[in-house]
Design an enzyme around this catalytic site. Structure first.
Site, PDB file in Angstrom:
ATOM      1  N   CYS A   1       0.827  -1.206   0.000  1.00  0.00           N
ATOM      2  CA  CYS A   1       0.000   0.000   0.000  1.00  0.00           C
ATOM      3  C   CYS A   1       0.860   1.254   0.000  1.00  0.00           C
ATOM      4  CB  CYS A   1      -0.867   0.058   1.256  1.00  0.00           C
ATOM      5  SG  CYS A   1      -1.870  -1.397   1.576  1.00  0.00           S
ATOM      6  N   CYS A   2       0.404   2.237  -0.747  1.00  0.00           N
ATOM      7  CA  CYS A   2       0.933   3.589  -0.661  1.00  0.00           C
ATOM      8  C   CYS A   2      -0.215   4.528  -1.018  1.00  0.00           C
ATOM      9  CB  CYS A   2       2.171   3.809  -1.543  1.00  0.00           C
ATOM     10  SG  CYS A   2       1.877   3.806  -3.316  1.00  0.00           S
ATOM     11  N   TRP A   3       0.026   5.831  -1.029  1.00  0.00           N
ATOM     12  CA  TRP A   3      -1.070   6.782  -1.188  1.00  0.00           C
ATOM     13  C   TRP A   3      -1.901   6.503  -2.436  1.00  0.00           C
ATOM     14  CZ3 TRP A   3      -3.734   9.159   2.079  1.00  0.00           C
ATOM     15  CH2 TRP A   3      -4.550  10.234   1.738  1.00  0.00           C
TER      16      TRP A   3
ATOM     17  N   GLY B   1      -1.075   3.763  -4.572  1.00  0.00           N
ATOM     18  CA  GLY B   1      -0.913   2.347  -4.895  1.00  0.00           C
ATOM     19  C   GLY B   1       0.027   2.125  -6.065  1.00  0.00           C
TER      20      GLY B   1
ATOM     21  N   LEU C   1      -4.089   3.872  -0.536  1.00  0.00           N
ATOM     22  CA  LEU C   1      -4.571   4.295   0.774  1.00  0.00           C
ATOM     23  C   LEU C   1      -5.575   5.440   0.640  1.00  0.00           C
ATOM     24  CD1 LEU C   1      -1.175   4.261   2.691  1.00  0.00           C
ATOM     25  CD2 LEU C   1      -3.054   2.617   2.938  1.00  0.00           C
TER      26      LEU C   1
END
Length: 152
Positions: A64-66, A68, A108
């Site tokens: 996951c990251c801000w 994706g 996220l």
């Protein structure tokens, strides 16, 4: 199933993801902002989760990251990993069915708790298909992992 999870931020949806996986009976290994003292930058933590899959210490991973996007890019640099950025259940189903994806990448920012549950339901319900064309495409991707150029 053992699932490696990484996130570059300790966001509520990332914590909910870990809770959901555990409630579904999975063993969860965390990386990045979900593990105190770990490197929480999106590239290193996504790589760590993907390497768990590639080396067999995890069956699958969720990165996951801000958006994706960065998490999926970093994970896909690890040979043997097929990470798919999924923003809905249909894409998650197809990623598993047609691409035999072994890493789920999530945004996220875009993923709500109800949407996350739908994505996880689809991801875990689907299995890799046996269609000949899909298998040929996966074999092609495997050769790319080995650094082989393939024409045609």
């Amino acid at each position: 199933m053992r699932i490696s999870v990484s996130s570059d931020m300790d966001e509520p949806v990332a914590r909910f993801l870990v809770e959901q996986l555990r409630s579904r009976g999975h063993e969860v290994v965390t990386h990045g902002a979900l593990r105190p003292g770990d490197d929480s930058r999106w590239a290193p933590c996504s790589e760590a989760a993907a390497r768990d899959v590639a080396d067999g210490t995890a069956d699958q991973a969720v990165v996951c990251c801000w958006t994706g996007t960065g998490a999926s890019i970093a994970a896909n640099k690890v040979p043997g990993v097929r990470a798919a950025l999924c923003t809905d259940a249909y894409t998650a189903d197809g990623a598993r069915r047609w691409n035999d994806a072994n890493v789920l990448a999530l945004s996220l920012r875009l993923t709500s708790q109800p949407l996350l549950q739908e994505i996880l339901d689809a991801w875990f319900a689907a299995e890799a298909g046996q269609d000949a064309e899909d298998r040929e495409n996966l074999a092609h991707v495997g050769r790319l992992d080995l650094g082989r150029t393939v024409s045609g």
